[in-house]
Design a protein around this motif. Sequence first.
Motif, mmCIF file in Angstrom:
data_model
loop_
_atom_site.group_PDB
_atom_site.id
_atom_site.type_symbol
_atom_site.label_atom_id
_atom_site.label_comp_id
_atom_site.label_asym_id
_atom_site.label_seq_id
_atom_site.Cartn_x
_atom_site.Cartn_y
_atom_site.Cartn_z
ATOM 1 N N TRP A 1 -32.927 2.912 54.039
ATOM 2 C CA TRP A 1 -32.496 1.815 53.887
ATOM 3 C C TRP A 1 -32.846 1.347 52.274
ATOM 4 C CZ3 TRP A 1 -28.999 -0.199 58.091
ATOM 5 C CH2 TRP A 1 -27.973 -1.106 57.552
ATOM 6 N N GLY A 2 -30.824 1.011 52.135
ATOM 7 C CA GLY A 2 -31.632 0.353 50.728
ATOM 8 C C GLY A 2 -32.086 1.329 49.520
ATOM 9 N N GLY A 3 -32.706 2.817 49.882
ATOM 10 C CA GLY A 3 -33.572 3.197 48.969
ATOM 11 C C GLY A 3 -34.976 3.660 49.506
ATOM 12 N N TRP A 4 -35.095 2.893 50.226
ATOM 13 C CA TRP A 4 -36.387 2.785 50.777
ATOM 14 C C TRP A 4 -36.399 3.231 52.469
ATOM 15 C CZ3 TRP A 4 -40.093 0.890 48.379
ATOM 16 C CH2 TRP A 4 -39.452 -0.241 47.421
ATOM 17 N N SER A 5 -37.572 4.602 52.161
ATOM 18 C CA SER A 5 -38.347 4.282 53.252
ATOM 19 C C SER A 5 -39.006 3.522 54.391
ATOM 20 C CB SER A 5 -38.402 6.380 53.480
ATOM 21 O OG SER A 5 -38.398 7.036 52.911
ATOM 22 N N PHE A 6 -38.843 3.055 55.712
ATOM 23 C CA PHE A 6 -38.755 2.897 56.447
ATOM 24 C C PHE A 6 -40.111 3.807 57.429
ATOM 25 C CE2 PHE A 6 -35.692 -0.337 55.239
ATOM 26 C CZ PHE A 6 -36.114 -1.681 55.467
ATOM 27 N N GLU A 7 -41.026 3.144 58.060
ATOM 28 C CA GLU A 7 -41.755 3.715 59.230
ATOM 29 C C GLU A 7 -41.613 2.640 59.983
ATOM 30 O OE1 GLU A 7 -44.113 7.467 58.831
ATOM 31 O OE2 GLU A 7 -45.168 6.036 58.502
ATOM 32 N N TYR B 1 -38.254 -4.219 47.843
ATOM 33 C CA TYR B 1 -38.556 -3.711 49.194
ATOM 34 C C TYR B 1 -37.881 -4.372 50.276
ATOM 35 C CZ TYR B 1 -42.215 -6.403 50.344
ATOM 36 O OH TYR B 1 -43.716 -7.912 50.111
ATOM 37 N N GLN B 2 -38.265 -5.991 49.720
ATOM 38 C CA GLN B 2 -37.839 -7.125 50.923
ATOM 39 C C GLN B 2 -36.067 -7.231 51.196
ATOM 40 O OE1 GLN B 2 -40.089 -9.450 48.164
ATOM 41 N NE2 GLN B 2 -41.714 -10.003 49.188
ATOM 42 N N ALA B 3 -35.388 -7.566 49.534
ATOM 43 C CA ALA B 3 -34.294 -7.243 50.520
ATOM 44 C C ALA B 3 -33.286 -6.219 50.944
ATOM 45 C CB ALA B 3 -32.791 -7.024 48.225
ATOM 46 N N ALA B 4 -34.057 -4.683 51.006
ATOM 47 C CA ALA B 4 -34.130 -3.689 51.847
ATOM 48 C C ALA B 4 -34.281 -4.118 53.614
ATOM 49 C CB ALA B 4 -34.504 -2.716 51.380
ATOM 50 N N ILE B 5 -35.404 -4.859 53.404
ATOM 51 C CA ILE B 5 -36.122 -5.637 54.987
ATOM 52 C C ILE B 5 -34.259 -6.589 55.240
ATOM 53 C CG2 ILE B 5 -36.878 -6.959 56.742
ATOM 54 C CD1 ILE B 5 -39.586 -5.356 54.016
ATOM 55 N N LEU B 6 -34.480 -7.419 54.476
ATOM 56 C CA LEU B 6 -33.099 -8.335 54.457
ATOM 57 C C LEU B 6 -31.581 -7.483 55.149
ATOM 58 C CD1 LEU B 6 -33.720 -10.881 52.569
ATOM 59 C CD2 LEU B 6 -34.298 -11.438 54.756
ATOM 60 N N SER B 7 -31.739 -7.101 54.404
ATOM 61 C CA SER B 7 -30.015 -6.318 53.883
ATOM 62 C C SER B 7 -29.971 -5.410 55.690
ATOM 63 C CB SER B 7 -29.947 -5.313 53.193
ATOM 64 O OG SER B 7 -30.523 -4.422 52.810
ATOM 65 N N SER B 8 -31.314 -4.800 55.790
ATOM 66 C CA SER B 8 -31.425 -3.770 57.289
ATOM 67 C C SER B 8 -31.127 -4.223 58.832
ATOM 68 C CB SER B 8 -32.458 -3.107 57.138
ATOM 69 O OG SER B 8 -33.646 -3.578 57.335
ATOM 70 N N VAL C 1 -34.640 -5.816 59.945
ATOM 71 C CA VAL C 1 -35.095 -5.000 61.176
ATOM 72 C C VAL C 1 -35.698 -5.725 61.525
ATOM 73 C CG1 VAL C 1 -36.317 -4.183 59.500
ATOM 74 C CG2 VAL C 1 -36.056 -2.557 61.026
ATOM 75 N N LEU C 2 -35.802 -6.185 61.037
ATOM 76 C CA LEU C 2 -37.099 -8.111 61.674
ATOM 77 C C LEU C 2 -36.227 -9.123 62.535
ATOM 78 C CD1 LEU C 2 -38.994 -8.820 58.496
ATOM 79 C CD2 LEU C 2 -39.715 -6.965 60.225
ATOM 80 N N ASP C 3 -34.949 -8.954 62.434
ATOM 81 C CA ASP C 3 -34.420 -9.027 63.695
ATOM 82 C C ASP C 3 -33.895 -8.316 64.911
ATOM 83 O OD1 ASP C 3 -34.210 -11.950 62.388
ATOM 84 O OD2 ASP C 3 -32.274 -11.386 61.026
ATOM 85 N N VAL C 4 -33.482 -7.302 64.585
ATOM 86 C CA VAL C 4 -33.139 -6.099 65.830
ATOM 87 C C VAL C 4 -34.198 -5.800 66.825
ATOM 88 C CG1 VAL C 4 -32.893 -3.716 65.452
ATOM 89 C CG2 VAL C 4 -31.654 -4.564 64.534
ATOM 90 N N LEU C 5 -35.902 -5.759 65.630
ATOM 91 C CA LEU C 5 -36.892 -5.677 66.507
ATOM 92 C C LEU C 5 -37.754 -7.212 66.636
ATOM 93 C CD1 LEU C 5 -38.553 -2.739 64.053
ATOM 94 C CD2 LEU C 5 -36.910 -2.757 66.131
ATOM 95 N N ARG C 6 -37.087 -8.653 66.424
ATOM 96 C CA ARG C 6 -38.178 -10.093 66.880
ATOM 97 C C ARG C 6 -38.534 -9.685 68.700
ATOM 98 N NH1 ARG C 6 -34.183 -13.824 65.799
ATOM 99 N NH2 ARG C 6 -34.846 -13.193 63.390
ATOM 100 N N ALA C 7 -38.299 -8.987 69.219
ATOM 101 C CA ALA C 7 -38.545 -8.786 70.837
ATOM 102 C C ALA C 7 -40.114 -7.910 71.031
ATOM 103 C CB ALA C 7 -37.382 -8.839 72.301
#
Length: 169
Positions: free
Chosen positions: A82-88, A3-10, A12-18
Amino acid sequence: MDYQAAILSSAVLDVLRAFDPRVVGTLPLGLSVPGSDVDIVCHASEPTVLAEAIWAHYRCCDGFALYQWLAQERPLIARFEWGGWSFEVFGDHRPVDQQRGWLHFEIERRLLVLDDGRLRKAVARQRSQGVKTEPAFAAVLGIPGDPYLGLLDLAGETDAQLRRRLSRL
């Protein structure tokens, strides 16, 4: 991929940084079960701006859905894979530190840090039987009534008080 690799490759934390994104839930707590998703809470003082950021970056993902209510008190919720993981992703008008999802995560994290292993094993056993996270913690800790409110009540306890509670397991 984990899941941590999925977070990085997506990204998402950078996209939603604001929006002060924070990963919460069973994955970072080490209490996931098959089908657990990556839960992210955000501060969305302007839900439309958050919705636009999510739409721009993840609308083409499998399982994409975006729910936005008109009432200010209701969260914006987005789902995608993303990357085999469901994100919410949850976007609430309150700062993350004041959101129930974050407060639940923080008290659960504190309890697990103070735990000698018994709580983790008991909650994991409940989770493996299909019990949701907060009800599992409440059941193991003997918290009566609404498990979500009961866990919020624990957030005000000191580490010493929580240790005493854990010693009764």
